[in-house]
Design a protein around this motif. Structure first.
Motif, PDB file in Angstrom:
ATOM      1  N   GLY A   1       0.788  -1.217   0.000  1.00  0.00           N
ATOM      2  CA  GLY A   1       0.000   0.000   0.000  1.00  0.00           C
ATOM      3  C   GLY A   1       0.823   1.271   0.000  1.00  0.00           C
ATOM      4  N   LYS A   2       2.083   1.171   0.435  1.00  0.00           N
ATOM      5  CA  LYS A   2       2.935   2.360   0.462  1.00  0.00           C
ATOM      6  C   LYS A   2       3.189   2.892  -0.949  1.00  0.00           C
ATOM      7  N   PHE A   3       3.190   2.019  -1.946  1.00  0.00           N
ATOM      8  CA  PHE A   3       3.379   2.477  -3.330  1.00  0.00           C
ATOM      9  C   PHE A   3       2.173   3.291  -3.790  1.00  0.00           C
ATOM     10  N   ALA A   4       0.969   2.824  -3.433  1.00  0.00           N
ATOM     11  CA  ALA A   4      -0.245   3.566  -3.785  1.00  0.00           C
ATOM     12  C   ALA A   4      -0.313   4.879  -3.008  1.00  0.00           C
ATOM     13  N   GLU A   5       0.041   4.833  -1.722  1.00  0.00           N
ATOM     14  CA  GLU A   5       0.027   6.052  -0.916  1.00  0.00           C
ATOM     15  C   GLU A   5       1.015   7.082  -1.457  1.00  0.00           C
ATOM     16  N   ALA A   6       2.185   6.617  -1.860  1.00  0.00           N
ATOM     17  CA  ALA A   6       3.171   7.533  -2.436  1.00  0.00           C
ATOM     18  C   ALA A   6       2.640   8.154  -3.722  1.00  0.00           C
ATOM     19  N   GLN A   7       1.948   7.364  -4.518  1.00  0.00           N
ATOM     20  CA  GLN A   7       1.350   7.889  -5.747  1.00  0.00           C
ATOM     21  C   GLN A   7       0.353   8.992  -5.420  1.00  0.00           C
ATOM     22  N   GLY A   8      -0.465   8.772  -4.407  1.00  0.00           N
ATOM     23  CA  GLY A   8      -1.433   9.791  -4.009  1.00  0.00           C
ATOM     24  C   GLY A   8      -0.768  11.042  -3.472  1.00  0.00           C
ATOM     25  N   ALA A   9       0.280  10.876  -2.654  1.00  0.00           N
ATOM     26  CA  ALA A   9       0.986  12.029  -2.086  1.00  0.00           C
ATOM     27  C   ALA A   9       1.683  12.828  -3.176  1.00  0.00           C
ATOM     28  N   LEU A  10       2.372  12.132  -4.083  1.00  0.00           N
ATOM     29  CA  LEU A  10       3.069  12.825  -5.168  1.00  0.00           C
ATOM     30  C   LEU A  10       2.088  13.518  -6.103  1.00  0.00           C
ATOM     31  N   GLY A  11       0.926  12.895  -6.314  1.00  0.00           N
ATOM     32  CA  GLY A  11      -0.103  13.537  -7.123  1.00  0.00           C
ATOM     33  C   GLY A  11      -0.582  14.830  -6.495  1.00  0.00           C
ATOM     34  N   TYR A  12      -0.713  14.814  -5.167  1.00  0.00           N
ATOM     35  CA  TYR A  12      -1.114  16.028  -4.465  1.00  0.00           C
ATOM     36  C   TYR A  12      -0.057  17.107  -4.635  1.00  0.00           C
ATOM     37  N   TYR A  13       1.229  16.763  -4.445  1.00  0.00           N
ATOM     38  CA  TYR A  13       2.295  17.756  -4.587  1.00  0.00           C
ATOM     39  C   TYR A  13       2.356  18.310  -6.011  1.00  0.00           C
TER      40      TYR A  13
END
Length: 313
Positions: free
Chosen positions: A286-298
């Motif tokens: 799930g950390k890969f998906a979470e990172a995708q969401g965080a980077l998308g926000y940035y």
């Protein structure tokens, strides 16, 4: 104390009917609909429920839907039970929660145990059922289902409407800053129907969490709250920095650099001692998906792009 309920939903079908039927003992129920095309509005009206149709010309957020319901509450309402349209209230919950608030005048929000209706239907439903099982007692936050005092909720301005996820923890943070407490009781509150049966659904849900982590950390990441700072860092470390570092190391030293990837199964084994092998595996994945969401926000902040709802159902 006078109590009302606010239900939000879109195209929930039979789940909305079950949700509303379980609230028949509540004096006033408001259903906030966000553009349903499945007859949800008519079904709610047939049950005597007040319907508020959200203006869909503006970007949808659950926070905006809840605030719209809050604005429609009858004058003098003291307590409001928020509920998602895919949930069913358990018998006795509101009475128990109301008694608790009557005895604890410094508590603004009280929630109980939310369970998945069908945890056996998929590994994802089972994981979510475990996720709902948060510690009992004074808490930092609640989820989408909770009984709240109306007065302090309005005093802090309600939900932050521009958040596409993580609106309840952000609301609870501001309530705590205003001197109120949040409590979780060891009582059955709601049954939730996630209906997550595919990896892609679970991935998008985790991606949405990563977005919420990053935005929450930006809003309230300063001391003493440090809101979701650790969660954001973990997501970026394991989901973004780690893979890039492995790729760079492999390019520099050759195939031996791939040995660094063993950190991931090692992390799974470490977490499995506490959580079990399957939850540990999905926690790391799930950390890969979470990172995708965080980077998308940035990225959207950097490019002034519009936030887009991350849906998984």
């Amino acid at each position: 104390m006078s109590i009302a309920a606010i239900v939000i939903g879109r195209n929930e079908g039979a789940r909305l009917i079950a949700c509303l039927d379980a609230l028949q003992g509540v004096a006033h129920v408001i259903y906030v609909d966000s553009g349903s095309t499945d007859g949800s509005v008519a079904a709610a009206q047939a049950r005597g429920t007040q319907v508020v149709s959200l203006d869909m010309s503006r970007p949808f957020t659950a926070a905006r839907a809840r605030n719209s319901g809050l604005a429609a509450l009858p004058e003098g309402t003291e307590l409001v039970q928020f509920l998602d349209g895919d949930c069913v209230m358990q018998d006795g919950w509101i009475s128990t929660a109301q008694k608790f608030l009557s005895k604890h005048t410094d508590v603004a929000v009280v929630c109980g145990r939310r369970r998945e209706m069908h945890p056996e239907a998929s590994v994802y439903n089972s994981l979510i059922d475990t996720e709902w099982n948060t510690p009992v007692g004074q808490a930092k936050a609640c989820g989408g289902d909770a009984l709240m005092r109306v007065k302090p909720l309005r005093a802090i301005g309600g939900y932050r409407e521009d958040l596409i996820a993580g609106e309840e923890p952000e609301l609870c943070l501001r309530l705590r800053q205003a001197g109120w407490q949040i409590w979780r009781l060891d009582e059955e509150m709601t049954a939730h129907d996630a209906q997550i049966t595919k990896l892609g659904q679970w991935w998008n849900r985790s991606k949405r969490a990563g977005h919420a982590f990053a935005e929450g950390a930006r809003l309230h990441g300063a001391a003493p709250e440090r809101h979701w700072v650790k969660e954001t860092r973990r997501a970026l470390l394991w989901g973004a920095v780690g893979p890039v570092a492995i790729a760079v190391l492999t390019a520099a030293v050759g195939p031996l650099g791939l040995l660094a990837a063993l950190a991931y199964p090692a992390q799974v084994l470490r977490l499995s001692r506490r959580d079990g092998l399957v939850p540990a595996f999905f926690s790391v994945l799930g950390k890969f998906a979470e990172a995708q969401g965080a980077l998308g926000y940035y990225w959207r902040r950097l490019t002034s792009g519009q936030k887009r709802l991350i849906e998984y159902k």
